[in-house]
Design a protein around this motif. Structure first.
Motif, PDB file in Angstrom:
ATOM      1  N   ASN A 193       6.990  -6.378  -3.783  1.00  0.00           N
ATOM      2  CA  ASN A 193       6.061  -7.313  -2.420  1.00  0.00           C
ATOM      3  C   ASN A 193       4.827  -6.903  -2.955  1.00  0.00           C
ATOM      4  OD1 ASN A 193       4.414  -8.170  -0.484  1.00  0.00           O
ATOM      5  ND2 ASN A 193       5.725  -8.136   0.546  1.00  0.00           N
ATOM      6  N   ALA A 194       4.450  -7.553  -4.066  1.00  0.00           N
ATOM      7  CA  ALA A 194       2.888  -7.614  -4.938  1.00  0.00           C
ATOM      8  C   ALA A 194       1.745  -7.530  -4.070  1.00  0.00           C
ATOM      9  CB  ALA A 194       3.288  -8.541  -5.783  1.00  0.00           C
ATOM     10  N   ASN A 195       2.178  -8.664  -3.011  1.00  0.00           N
ATOM     11  CA  ASN A 195       0.504  -8.342  -2.185  1.00  0.00           C
ATOM     12  C   ASN A 195       0.602  -7.722  -0.953  1.00  0.00           C
ATOM     13  OD1 ASN A 195      -1.407 -10.288  -1.774  1.00  0.00           O
ATOM     14  ND2 ASN A 195      -0.700 -10.327   0.923  1.00  0.00           N
ATOM     15  N   ILE A 196       1.452  -7.334  -1.350  1.00  0.00           N
ATOM     16  CA  ILE A 196       1.013  -5.475  -0.066  1.00  0.00           C
ATOM     17  C   ILE A 196       1.073  -4.301  -0.974  1.00  0.00           C
ATOM     18  CG2 ILE A 196       2.762  -3.910   1.195  1.00  0.00           C
ATOM     19  CD1 ILE A 196       4.060  -6.573   2.138  1.00  0.00           C
ATOM     20  N   ALA A 197       1.333  -4.235  -2.078  1.00  0.00           N
ATOM     21  CA  ALA A 197       1.331  -3.606  -3.067  1.00  0.00           C
ATOM     22  C   ALA A 197       0.213  -3.069  -4.020  1.00  0.00           C
ATOM     23  CB  ALA A 197       2.958  -3.338  -4.400  1.00  0.00           C
ATOM     24  N   LEU A 198      -0.383  -4.312  -4.302  1.00  0.00           N
ATOM     25  CA  LEU A 198      -1.447  -3.878  -4.741  1.00  0.00           C
ATOM     26  C   LEU A 198      -2.654  -4.383  -3.585  1.00  0.00           C
ATOM     27  CD1 LEU A 198      -1.578  -7.538  -7.389  1.00  0.00           C
ATOM     28  CD2 LEU A 198      -0.836  -4.528  -7.970  1.00  0.00           C
ATOM     29  N   ARG A 199      -2.417  -4.365  -2.327  1.00  0.00           N
ATOM     30  CA  ARG A 199      -3.680  -4.793  -1.393  1.00  0.00           C
ATOM     31  C   ARG A 199      -3.851  -2.687  -2.016  1.00  0.00           C
ATOM     32  NH1 ARG A 199      -5.316  -8.909  -0.130  1.00  0.00           N
ATOM     33  NH2 ARG A 199      -4.492 -10.850  -0.437  1.00  0.00           N
ATOM     34  N   MET A 200      -2.827  -1.870  -1.501  1.00  0.00           N
ATOM     35  CA  MET A 200      -2.784  -0.584  -1.414  1.00  0.00           C
ATOM     36  C   MET A 200      -2.968   0.532  -2.581  1.00  0.00           C
ATOM     37  SD  MET A 200       0.915   0.965   0.758  1.00  0.00           S
ATOM     38  CE  MET A 200       1.775  -0.344  -0.250  1.00  0.00           C
ATOM     39  N   ALA A 201      -3.099   0.014  -3.692  1.00  0.00           N
ATOM     40  CA  ALA A 201      -2.890   0.094  -4.824  1.00  0.00           C
ATOM     41  C   ALA A 201      -4.793   0.595  -5.054  1.00  0.00           C
ATOM     42  CB  ALA A 201      -2.204  -0.457  -5.998  1.00  0.00           C
ATOM     43  N   ASP A 202      -4.926   1.889  -5.844  1.00  0.00           N
ATOM     44  CA  ASP A 202      -6.134   2.691  -6.823  1.00  0.00           C
ATOM     45  C   ASP A 202      -5.676   1.755  -8.546  1.00  0.00           C
ATOM     46  OD1 ASP A 202      -7.924   4.127  -4.846  1.00  0.00           O
ATOM     47  OD2 ASP A 202      -5.845   4.966  -4.515  1.00  0.00           O
ATOM     48  N   TYR A 203      -4.249   1.820  -8.589  1.00  0.00           N
ATOM     49  CA  TYR A 203      -4.249   1.621 -10.025  1.00  0.00           C
ATOM     50  C   TYR A 203      -2.876   0.991 -10.059  1.00  0.00           C
ATOM     51  CZ  TYR A 203      -4.627   0.986 -15.163  1.00  0.00           C
ATOM     52  OH  TYR A 203      -5.022   0.409 -16.388  1.00  0.00           O
ATOM     53  N   ALA A 204      -2.266  -0.158 -10.757  1.00  0.00           N
ATOM     54  CA  ALA A 204      -0.904  -0.733 -10.306  1.00  0.00           C
ATOM     55  C   ALA A 204      -1.175  -1.205 -12.332  1.00  0.00           C
ATOM     56  CB  ALA A 204      -1.383  -2.048  -9.921  1.00  0.00           C
ATOM     57  N   GLY A 216      -3.973  -2.730 -14.455  1.00  0.00           N
ATOM     58  CA  GLY A 216      -5.539  -2.765 -13.812  1.00  0.00           C
ATOM     59  C   GLY A 216      -6.231  -1.600 -12.470  1.00  0.00           C
ATOM     60  N   THR A 217      -6.543  -2.036 -12.267  1.00  0.00           N
ATOM     61  CA  THR A 217      -6.709  -1.987 -10.544  1.00  0.00           C
ATOM     62  C   THR A 217      -6.080  -2.962  -9.852  1.00  0.00           C
ATOM     63  OG1 THR A 217      -8.736  -2.581 -10.095  1.00  0.00           O
ATOM     64  CG2 THR A 217      -9.283  -0.614 -11.283  1.00  0.00           C
ATOM     65  N   GLY A 218      -5.642  -2.097  -8.318  1.00  0.00           N
ATOM     66  CA  GLY A 218      -5.398  -2.849  -7.515  1.00  0.00           C
ATOM     67  C   GLY A 218      -6.120  -4.629  -6.731  1.00  0.00           C
ATOM     68  N   GLN A 219      -7.590  -3.943  -7.202  1.00  0.00           N
ATOM     69  CA  GLN A 219      -7.861  -5.609  -6.984  1.00  0.00           C
ATOM     70  C   GLN A 219      -7.950  -6.940  -7.987  1.00  0.00           C
ATOM     71  OE1 GLN A 219      -9.284  -6.131  -3.530  1.00  0.00           O
ATOM     72  NE2 GLN A 219      -9.492  -8.273  -4.962  1.00  0.00           N
ATOM     73  N   GLN A 220      -7.943  -5.973  -9.475  1.00  0.00           N
ATOM     74  CA  GLN A 220      -8.147  -6.962 -10.669  1.00  0.00           C
ATOM     75  C   GLN A 220      -6.904  -7.325 -10.634  1.00  0.00           C
ATOM     76  OE1 GLN A 220      -8.820  -3.525 -13.354  1.00  0.00           O
ATOM     77  NE2 GLN A 220     -10.983  -3.935 -14.178  1.00  0.00           N
ATOM     78  N   LEU A 221      -5.805  -6.772 -10.362  1.00  0.00           N
ATOM     79  CA  LEU A 221      -4.743  -8.046 -10.137  1.00  0.00           C
ATOM     80  C   LEU A 221      -4.395  -9.001  -9.749  1.00  0.00           C
ATOM     81  CD1 LEU A 221      -1.916  -5.022 -11.835  1.00  0.00           C
ATOM     82  CD2 LEU A 221      -2.875  -6.833 -12.925  1.00  0.00           C
ATOM     83  N   LEU A 222      -4.592  -8.334  -8.338  1.00  0.00           N
ATOM     84  CA  LEU A 222      -5.345  -9.722  -7.154  1.00  0.00           C
ATOM     85  C   LEU A 222      -5.491 -10.735  -7.710  1.00  0.00           C
ATOM     86  CD1 LEU A 222      -5.770  -6.866  -3.807  1.00  0.00           C
ATOM     87  CD2 LEU A 222      -3.746  -8.778  -4.462  1.00  0.00           C
ATOM     88  N   LYS A 226      -2.362 -15.433 -13.597  1.00  0.00           N
ATOM     89  CA  LYS A 226      -0.936 -15.268 -14.245  1.00  0.00           C
ATOM     90  C   LYS A 226       0.056 -14.283 -12.867  1.00  0.00           C
ATOM     91  CE  LYS A 226       2.089 -14.319 -18.492  1.00  0.00           C
ATOM     92  NZ  LYS A 226       2.459 -13.662 -19.342  1.00  0.00           N
ATOM     93  N   VAL A 227      -0.874 -12.947 -12.166  1.00  0.00           N
ATOM     94  CA  VAL A 227       0.186 -12.400 -11.496  1.00  0.00           C
ATOM     95  C   VAL A 227       0.186 -12.974 -10.452  1.00  0.00           C
ATOM     96  CG1 VAL A 227      -0.066 -10.141 -10.356  1.00  0.00           C
ATOM     97  CG2 VAL A 227      -1.134 -10.049 -12.845  1.00  0.00           C
ATOM     98  N   ARG A 228      -0.746 -13.321  -9.976  1.00  0.00           N
ATOM     99  CA  ARG A 228      -0.770 -13.984  -8.499  1.00  0.00           C
ATOM    100  C   ARG A 228       0.208 -15.566  -8.557  1.00  0.00           C
ATOM    101  NH1 ARG A 228      -4.600 -14.292  -4.975  1.00  0.00           N
ATOM    102  NH2 ARG A 228      -3.677 -16.406  -3.918  1.00  0.00           N
ATOM    103  N   GLU A 229       0.318 -15.949 -10.266  1.00  0.00           N
ATOM    104  CA  GLU A 229       1.482 -17.744 -10.130  1.00  0.00           C
ATOM    105  C   GLU A 229       2.742 -16.723  -9.831  1.00  0.00           C
ATOM    106  OE1 GLU A 229       1.699 -20.710 -13.147  1.00  0.00           O
ATOM    107  OE2 GLU A 229       1.133 -19.580 -13.061  1.00  0.00           O
ATOM    108  N   VAL A 230       3.397 -15.629 -10.681  1.00  0.00           N
ATOM    109  CA  VAL A 230       4.515 -14.885 -11.176  1.00  0.00           C
ATOM    110  C   VAL A 230       5.080 -14.175  -9.938  1.00  0.00           C
ATOM    111  CG1 VAL A 230       6.186 -13.569 -12.735  1.00  0.00           C
ATOM    112  CG2 VAL A 230       4.075 -15.510 -13.505  1.00  0.00           C
ATOM    113  N   TYR A 231       4.394 -13.990  -9.445  1.00  0.00           N
ATOM    114  CA  TYR A 231       4.710 -12.324  -8.425  1.00  0.00           C
ATOM    115  C   TYR A 231       4.253 -12.594  -7.160  1.00  0.00           C
ATOM    116  CZ  TYR A 231       5.830  -9.810 -12.483  1.00  0.00           C
ATOM    117  OH  TYR A 231       6.396  -9.607 -13.679  1.00  0.00           O
ATOM    118  N   MET A 232       3.300 -13.493  -6.623  1.00  0.00           N
ATOM    119  CA  MET A 232       2.999 -13.627  -5.201  1.00  0.00           C
ATOM    120  C   MET A 232       3.128 -15.677  -4.899  1.00  0.00           C
ATOM    121  SD  MET A 232      -0.410 -11.376  -4.504  1.00  0.00           S
ATOM    122  CE  MET A 232      -1.434 -11.135  -6.666  1.00  0.00           C
ATOM    123  N   GLY A 233       3.717 -15.917  -5.527  1.00  0.00           N
ATOM    124  CA  GLY A 233       3.337 -17.651  -6.116  1.00  0.00           C
ATOM    125  C   GLY A 233       2.275 -18.057  -5.663  1.00  0.00           C
TER     126      GLY A 233
END
Length: 234
Positions: A193-204, A216-222, A226-233
């Motif tokens: 669950n990328a959305n949950i994980a990245l919101r917790m992450a300092d780095y991911a 990158g940092t959790g916020q950068q990947l959020l 491309k990350v949003r499209e592939v892993y968060m729909g």
């Protein structure tokens, strides 16, 4: 750097499961690896803990070569795994499952730490004499996390802690993980669950079958389209 993984490769009966992965987990931070099922995330954790033997690569923890240590020795120097699917002993009580988490300890603080765990997890205190197999999925996840904490880890490794949980229970587990980290424990978290994980992450790190494909940092990947499209729909 508490945990440094370099060119890690893992295979099962000649079939490559992990293809040369590199990542690190900083002291006191929450580090996350996200990716779809089947890309080798759980295999990485098994390699770190000594459950499977890598075919190549290096794993260092605080400068110590983990590949030269047994699984129990890795636990004794500060690593603890909360596995995917909880893997509790269903016919044992909550308290008995927690006590097993301290199997590698030789100090006299186990009883005191058990008391502290029940204070942190009041729901488990209420169910301490109940068989673990009769608990809800969310309660079983709390037992699994608490059992891992009984090893007094410096680095807590969590494999898919949100797996199979209702949204309200996921929120509670996320809050607990953040609290554990805030108290000084380094966290390495594997999540689908990328959305949950990245919101917790300092780095991911983002992983696919070929290895790590973004970081990158959790916020950068959020904020990465491309990350949003592939892993968060998105």
């Amino acid at each position: 750097m508490p945990l440094k993984v370099t060119n890690l490769k893992i295979a099962y009966k000649g079939i490559q499961a992990v293809h040369g992965v590199d990542f690190q987990a900083e002291d006191g931070k929450i580090t996350v690896i996200i990716g779809s099922n089947g890309v080798g995330k759980t295999s990485i954790l098994k390699g770190i803990m000594g459950i499977v033997k890598p075919t190549a690569g290096e794993i260092e923890y605080n400068g110590v070569d983990l590949l030269k240590l047994s699984s129990s020795k890795r636990t004794s120097i500060g690593l603890s795994l909360c596995p995917e699917g909880r893997q509790l002993f269903p016919n044992m009580t909550v308290q008995e499952n927690l006590e097993l988490g301290a199997y590698a300890r030789s100090d006299k603080g186990v009883k005191s730490d058990l008391h502290d765990i029940f204070h942190k997890f009041p729901r488990l205190s209420e169910r301490r004499s109940q068989k673990a197999g009769t608990l809800s999925g969310g309660e079983q996840e709390l037992v699994a996390i608490a059992r891992a904490l009984m090893a007094k880890p410096k680095l807590l490794i969590l494999d898919e802690p949100s797996w199979g949980l209702a949204p309200i229970m996921i929120d509670e587990v996320v809050s607990i993980i953040k609290d554990i980290n805030a108290q000084g424990t380094t966290i390495l978290l594997i999540e689908q669950n990328a959305n949950i994980a990245l919101r917790m992450a300092d780095y991911a790190y983002v992983m696919d079958v070929s290895g790590i494909v973004a970081e990158g940092t959790g916020q950068q990947l959020l904020n990465d389209e491309k990350v949003r499209e592939v892993y968060m729909g998105a």
